[in-house]
Design an enzyme around this catalytic site. Sequence first.
Site, PDB file in Angstrom:
ATOM      1  CE  LYS A   1      -2.637 -22.498 -33.488  1.00 61.17           C
ATOM      2  NZ  LYS A   1      -1.400 -22.772 -32.552  1.00 61.17           N
TER       3      LYS A   1
ATOM      4  CG  ASN B   1      -0.659 -25.088 -21.460  1.00 58.56           C
ATOM      5  OD1 ASN B   1       0.156 -25.327 -22.579  1.00 58.56           O
ATOM      6  ND2 ASN B   1      -0.703 -25.976 -20.509  1.00 58.56           N
TER       7      ASN B   1
ATOM      8  CB  SER C   1       0.138 -32.937 -29.730  1.00 54.40           C
ATOM      9  OG  SER C   1      -0.519 -32.391 -29.004  1.00 54.40           O
TER      10      SER C   1
ATOM     11  CB  THR D   1       4.256 -25.710 -24.963  1.00 58.49           C
ATOM     12  OG1 THR D   1       3.220 -26.372 -25.519  1.00 58.49           O
ATOM     13  CG2 THR D   1       4.729 -24.715 -25.823  1.00 58.49           C
TER      14      THR D   1
ATOM     15  CE  LYS E   1      -1.770 -33.126 -33.074  1.00 57.82           C
ATOM     16  NZ  LYS E   1      -2.730 -32.405 -32.647  1.00 57.82           N
TER      17      LYS E   1
ATOM     18  CD  GLN F   1       1.314 -26.255 -35.245  1.00 61.48           C
ATOM     19  OE1 GLN F   1       0.943 -25.119 -34.874  1.00 61.48           O
ATOM     20  NE2 GLN F   1       2.108 -27.156 -34.576  1.00 61.48           N
TER      21      GLN F   1
ATOM     22  N   GLY G   1      -5.059 -27.928 -28.475  1.00 61.89           N
ATOM     23  CA  GLY G   1      -5.556 -26.400 -27.638  1.00 61.89           C
ATOM     24  C   GLY G   1      -4.559 -25.412 -28.103  1.00 61.89           C
ATOM     25  CG  ASP G   2      -2.922 -21.512 -29.774  1.00 66.73           C
ATOM     26  OD1 ASP G   2      -1.735 -21.918 -29.969  1.00 66.73           O
ATOM     27  OD2 ASP G   2      -3.145 -20.266 -30.036  1.00 66.73           O
TER      28      ASP G   2
HETATM   29  P1  NDP Z   1      -3.477 -19.673 -22.662  1.00 64.59           P
HETATM   30  O1  NDP Z   1      -4.807 -19.116 -23.137  1.00 64.59           O
HETATM   31  O2  NDP Z   1      -3.326 -20.681 -21.646  1.00 64.59           O
HETATM   32  O3  NDP Z   1      -2.623 -18.306 -22.037  1.00 64.59           O
HETATM   33  C1  NDP Z   1      -2.297 -17.109 -22.777  1.00 64.59           C
HETATM   34  C2  NDP Z   1      -1.662 -16.142 -21.985  1.00 64.59           C
HETATM   35  O4  NDP Z   1      -1.215 -15.035 -22.595  1.00 64.59           O
HETATM   36  C3  NDP Z   1      -2.550 -15.524 -20.962  1.00 64.59           C
HETATM   37  O5  NDP Z   1      -1.931 -15.019 -19.898  1.00 64.59           O
HETATM   38  C4  NDP Z   1      -3.290 -14.321 -21.643  1.00 64.59           C
HETATM   39  O6  NDP Z   1      -3.768 -13.401 -20.787  1.00 64.59           O
HETATM   40  C5  NDP Z   1      -1.846 -14.128 -22.384  1.00 64.59           C
HETATM   41  N1  NDP Z   1      -2.430 -13.047 -23.592  1.00 64.59           N
HETATM   42  C6  NDP Z   1      -3.182 -13.691 -24.682  1.00 64.59           C
HETATM   43  N2  NDP Z   1      -3.474 -12.546 -25.488  1.00 64.59           N
HETATM   44  C7  NDP Z   1      -2.810 -11.721 -25.139  1.00 64.59           C
HETATM   45  C8  NDP Z   1      -2.667 -10.545 -25.591  1.00 64.59           C
HETATM   46  N3  NDP Z   1      -3.114  -9.926 -26.823  1.00 64.59           N
HETATM   47  N4  NDP Z   1      -1.900  -9.382 -25.083  1.00 64.59           N
HETATM   48  C9  NDP Z   1      -1.390  -9.725 -23.717  1.00 64.59           C
HETATM   49  N5  NDP Z   1      -1.510 -11.005 -23.441  1.00 64.59           N
HETATM   50  C10 NDP Z   1      -2.258 -11.808 -23.696  1.00 64.59           C
HETATM   51  O7  NDP Z   1      -2.610 -19.944 -24.116  1.00 64.59           O
HETATM   52  P2  NDP Z   1      -1.185 -20.596 -24.218  1.00 64.59           P
HETATM   53  O8  NDP Z   1      -0.141 -20.604 -22.822  1.00 64.59           O
HETATM   54  O9  NDP Z   1      -1.569 -22.267 -24.565  1.00 64.59           O
HETATM   55  O10 NDP Z   1      -0.492 -19.779 -25.595  1.00 64.59           O
HETATM   56  C11 NDP Z   1       0.494 -18.637 -25.301  1.00 64.59           C
HETATM   57  C12 NDP Z   1       1.388 -18.822 -26.642  1.00 64.59           C
HETATM   58  O11 NDP Z   1       1.843 -19.991 -26.996  1.00 64.59           O
HETATM   59  C13 NDP Z   1       0.288 -18.476 -27.786  1.00 64.59           C
HETATM   60  O12 NDP Z   1       1.205 -17.771 -28.651  1.00 64.59           O
HETATM   61  C14 NDP Z   1       0.031 -19.974 -28.444  1.00 64.59           C
HETATM   62  O13 NDP Z   1       0.020 -20.042 -29.859  1.00 64.59           O
HETATM   63  C15 NDP Z   1       1.610 -20.509 -28.212  1.00 64.59           C
HETATM   64  N6  NDP Z   1       1.692 -21.887 -28.049  1.00 64.59           N
HETATM   65  C16 NDP Z   1       0.807 -22.676 -27.401  1.00 64.59           C
HETATM   66  C17 NDP Z   1       1.029 -23.941 -27.257  1.00 64.59           C
HETATM   67  C18 NDP Z   1       0.589 -24.895 -26.321  1.00 64.59           C
HETATM   68  O14 NDP Z   1       0.477 -26.196 -26.254  1.00 64.59           O
HETATM   69  N7  NDP Z   1      -0.686 -24.463 -25.824  1.00 64.59           N
HETATM   70  C19 NDP Z   1       2.189 -24.726 -28.423  1.00 64.59           C
HETATM   71  C20 NDP Z   1       2.900 -23.810 -28.952  1.00 64.59           C
HETATM   72  C21 NDP Z   1       2.707 -22.632 -28.889  1.00 64.59           C
HETATM   73  P3  NDP Z   1      -5.491 -13.388 -20.651  1.00 64.59           P
HETATM   74  O15 NDP Z   1      -5.577 -14.160 -19.753  1.00 64.59           O
HETATM   75  O16 NDP Z   1      -5.545 -11.989 -19.849  1.00 64.59           O
HETATM   76  O17 NDP Z   1      -5.983 -13.441 -21.881  1.00 64.59           O
END
Ligand code: NDP
Length: 449
Positions: free
Chosen positions: A129, A243, A381, A212, A93, A114, A168-169
């Site tokens: 992943k 997200n 999830s 999250t 997962k 994870q 998703g991620d």
């Molecule tokens: P999203 O794609 O919804 O959002 C990612 C955000 O981070 C955007 O604002 C993006 O900006 C920014 N970002 C991405 N890459 C970079 C970078 N290299 N430098 C600066 N800003 C960056 O992703 P999530 O919110 O889902 O995920 C965010 C984090 O949370 C990740 O580390 C993910 O692994 C972790 N996570 C997510 C979960 C989930 O349920 N979604 C669960 C647990 C952890 P831009 O739009 O400009 O790319």
Amino acid sequence: MTNAKKYVQTIQEKLHQQDRGEVEFLQAIDEVLPTVTHFLENHPEYIEQNILGILVEPERIIQFRVPWQDDQGNWCVNRGYRIQYNSALGPYKGGLRFHPSVNLSILKFLAFEQIFKNSLTGLPIGGGKGGSDFDPKGKSDGEIMRFCQSFMLELSKHIGPSLDVPAGDIGVGGREIGYLFGAYKRIKQYDAGVLTGKPLNFWGSKVRTEATGYGLVYFVKHLLAQEQDSFTDKTVFVSGSGNVAIYAIEKAQALGAKVVTCSDSSGFIYDPTGIDLDLLKEVKEKNRQRLTEYAAQKTSAVYHEGKSVWSLEEVCEIALPCATQNEITGELAEILVKNGVQIVAEGANMPATVEAVSAFHDAGVWYCPGKAANAGGVAVSALEMSQNSQRLTWESEQVDQQLDEIMQTIYETCRQTAAEYDEEKNLLLGANIAGFAKVAEAMSAQGLV
Ligand code: NDP
């Protein structure tokens, strides 16, 4: 040097030799393994069975090509991956990430983390992943759909409700999960439980979108409560505007905090009057625009182009990094400490470098590692999988309450485990040992597989 220390160091050295160049993966290994040493000292049987040496090897790595056609008719190709790291506790997962930076090292680090995160939830899920170096930014809906269909044409051979359940991620939200689900259904059959994070109209779980971010804030809420404190009137910095960030801001504001920052990969917003969540949702979720649009519409907000949130020198009591790995370096961590930060809780996976984590520990800041603090997403999830098996949908209040309880249990487990090792404030040690202990026990009971 103890036997356990020698054993762990040998594994680390072997991985550094074999997986040279996999910087993020080795960073995750070096963060987890030394803390597990303390546990192994009391469990020589796991050393004898070489549980850790076996665990660090993924059960399976799948890599495939993803050919697709853009709107101009060009033939494009990306790399697709799925890491099926450990199934001792249940089906693999973990999310799918679509981002140009995706490579084997990043996905191996995420899948490795994870395993322990899923173990901490107390739910029956193993660790995995996947993703692609495909960049969804600037792509049309048609291009995203064709990419998702091609990606699933291969991935469908390797997943299933009792085998591997992606979610998703970064870069993979409800729209992408919808296209992936439709493609899976057409290739195989209707299996609600094959993906999570599905839209609500085809068996998604209520509160999964928020889980999250909400879970992160619940984790901190329980920590604050134990310290006879609360979110009320706290100044909070958040990074990211995706997200996780949006729903962390929503819940922190609901609990009385003032959130003054958010960011994207081009820069960050500082809004001393507090982030306007409705405007942020409209810009990012509804219109899929950049944060410059937020600044254009909100006069109190200042947009800092090309800068990190963590370089901002203003009062910050709680920091919630919710963007990506290694966004807080040692140097930026020192700025946060000077800003007066008391709690750093990771919404993103591994957003703090090793140097940053030491800076927080040295300054006596509560550091809440992502594998514990952001486990709310995968926990809901797993609740979505339960609902899909039962062919039922639970109400928001029921899911939200379970999420809060799960986050409380994770927090308490980390703190108690850390205390057992005389390091009460070391939640990283607590999370690593508690997560590892359950997986090791299950692996040992299942024999050499
Ligand atoms: P999203 O794609 O919804 O959002 C990612 C955000 O981070 C955007 O604002 C993006 O900006 C920014 N970002 C991405 N890459 C970079 C970078 N290299 N430098 C600066 N800003 C960056 O992703 P999530 O919110 O889902 O995920 C965010 C984090 O949370 C990740 O580390 C993910 O692994 C972790 N996570 C997510 C979960 C989930 O349920 N979604 C669960 C647990 C952890 P831009 O739009 O400009 O790319």
